[in-house]
Each structure stands twice: as C-alpha cells, then as structure tokens.
Design a protein around this motif. Structure first.
Motif, short mmCIF file in Angstrom:
data_model
loop_
_atom_site.label_atom_id
_atom_site.label_comp_id
_atom_site.label_asym_id
_atom_site.label_seq_id
_atom_site.Cartn_x
_atom_site.Cartn_y
_atom_site.Cartn_z
N ASP A 68 15.76 16.51 66.43
CA ASP A 68 16.92 15.77 65.93
C ASP A 68 17.89 15.58 67.09
N PRO A 69 18.04 14.35 67.59
CA PRO A 69 18.90 14.14 68.75
C PRO A 69 20.35 14.55 68.51
N ALA A 70 20.84 14.36 67.29
CA ALA A 70 22.23 14.76 67.00
C ALA A 70 22.37 16.27 67.08
N THR B 7 20.47 18.31 68.77
CA THR B 7 20.29 18.69 70.17
C THR B 7 21.58 18.48 70.95
N ALA B 8 22.22 17.33 70.74
CA ALA B 8 23.48 17.05 71.43
C ALA B 8 24.57 18.03 70.99
N PHE B 9 24.65 18.29 69.69
CA PHE B 9 25.65 19.22 69.19
C PHE B 9 25.48 20.59 69.83
N LYS B 10 24.24 21.06 69.87
CA LYS B 10 23.97 22.38 70.46
C LYS B 10 24.36 22.41 71.94
N ALA B 11 24.05 21.33 72.66
CA ALA B 11 24.39 21.27 74.08
C ALA B 11 25.90 21.23 74.29
N TRP B 12 26.61 20.54 73.42
CA TRP B 12 28.06 20.40 73.58
C TRP B 12 28.80 21.64 73.10
N ASP B 13 28.21 22.40 72.19
CA ASP B 13 28.86 23.60 71.64
C ASP B 13 28.71 24.75 72.64
N ARG B 14 29.55 24.73 73.66
CA ARG B 14 29.43 25.67 74.79
C ARG B 14 29.50 27.14 74.39
#
Length: 138
Positions: free
Chosen positions: A29-31, A33-40
């Motif tokens: 799920d790209p969303a 994946t992006a959320f996980k990457a942005w959630d430092r």
C-alpha cells in the motif's frame, strides 16, 4: 447427498482461494508505506513537522523524476521509448566514465539490449555524483 456435494465444493473453493491468495502476495500500500516513512518517531501519527519533511521529500523526488524523464526523452533520439546501444554511448555519465564506463548490459534488467525509463533511472542513480551528506542527485 446434495449437502455433502455442496460442502465438498465449498471446501474446494475455499482451498483454491487460499492457494491463490498465498501465491499472490498483497501489493504494498503506497499510502501506508509513505506514512511509515514520514512517521519518523514511529508513534503512528504525523506531526506537522514530520508531514512537512515528508512533503518536501516527495516534492524533491517528483522534480528529480520529471528531470530524468525530460533527459530520457532527449536522449531517446529515435523516439522508441528506450535508450539503445548507440544512444547509450551519448550519455554524459558514460562519456565522463570513459573506458571505465559500465556496459549497457549492466543496467539492462530485461536483457532486451536497451534501457527503458526505469533501467535508465537506475543507471543515473548508480553513476551520478551525489551531494555530500544529502544523497541527492546533482
């Protein structure tokens, strides 16, 4: 008899469905994946600071992608949506590498003798100089 047949068919269908699901891993799920990457800080929430940093990264990546697409289109002299051997020799990164330049085959993942955009992007990522400490392409 009908109940047994129906039950057997149901079991068979469930088994086939389970086998099909096991054979095909779920697409990422790209969303998510992006959320996980942005959630430092990995707290399951995006602060405004985390969102801004992620947004800036996404904007930078988008600009790089657009630049690479323009370069690719310019280098693709015969407009076949690929970089062939003759066009490969015209790549600035290949010219700069001179005799040490890797062969086209190193980046030709599907072995068709030319580079599609994805293969070209991998070539640039591999060969392009990076800014010290930032990892961004020049």
């Amino acid at each position: 008899m009908i109940r047994r047949l129906a039950a057997a068919v149901l079991v068979l269908c469930l088994a086939q469905s389970a086998t099909a699901q096991q054979a095909k891993p779920a697409a990422p799920d790209p969303a998510a994946t992006a959320f996980k990457a942005w959630d430092r800080n990995a707290d399951g929430q995006l602060s405004l600071v985390e969102f801004r940093a992620g947004w800036q990264q996404a904007q930078t990546a988008s600009k790089i992608q657009a630049t690479l697409r323009r370069q690719f289109a310019t280098l693709d002299a015969n407009h076949d949506n690929a970089i062939d051997a003759a066009e490969y020799g015209n790549l600035l990164l290949i010219k700069q590498a001179g005799k040490a330049a890797p062969p086209l085959a190193r980046f030709d993942g599907d072995g068709d003798g030319k580079l599609d955009f994805t293969e070209y992007a991998k070539l640039v990522e591999t060969l392009a100089p990076h800014e010290a400490g930032k990892g961004a392409k020049k």
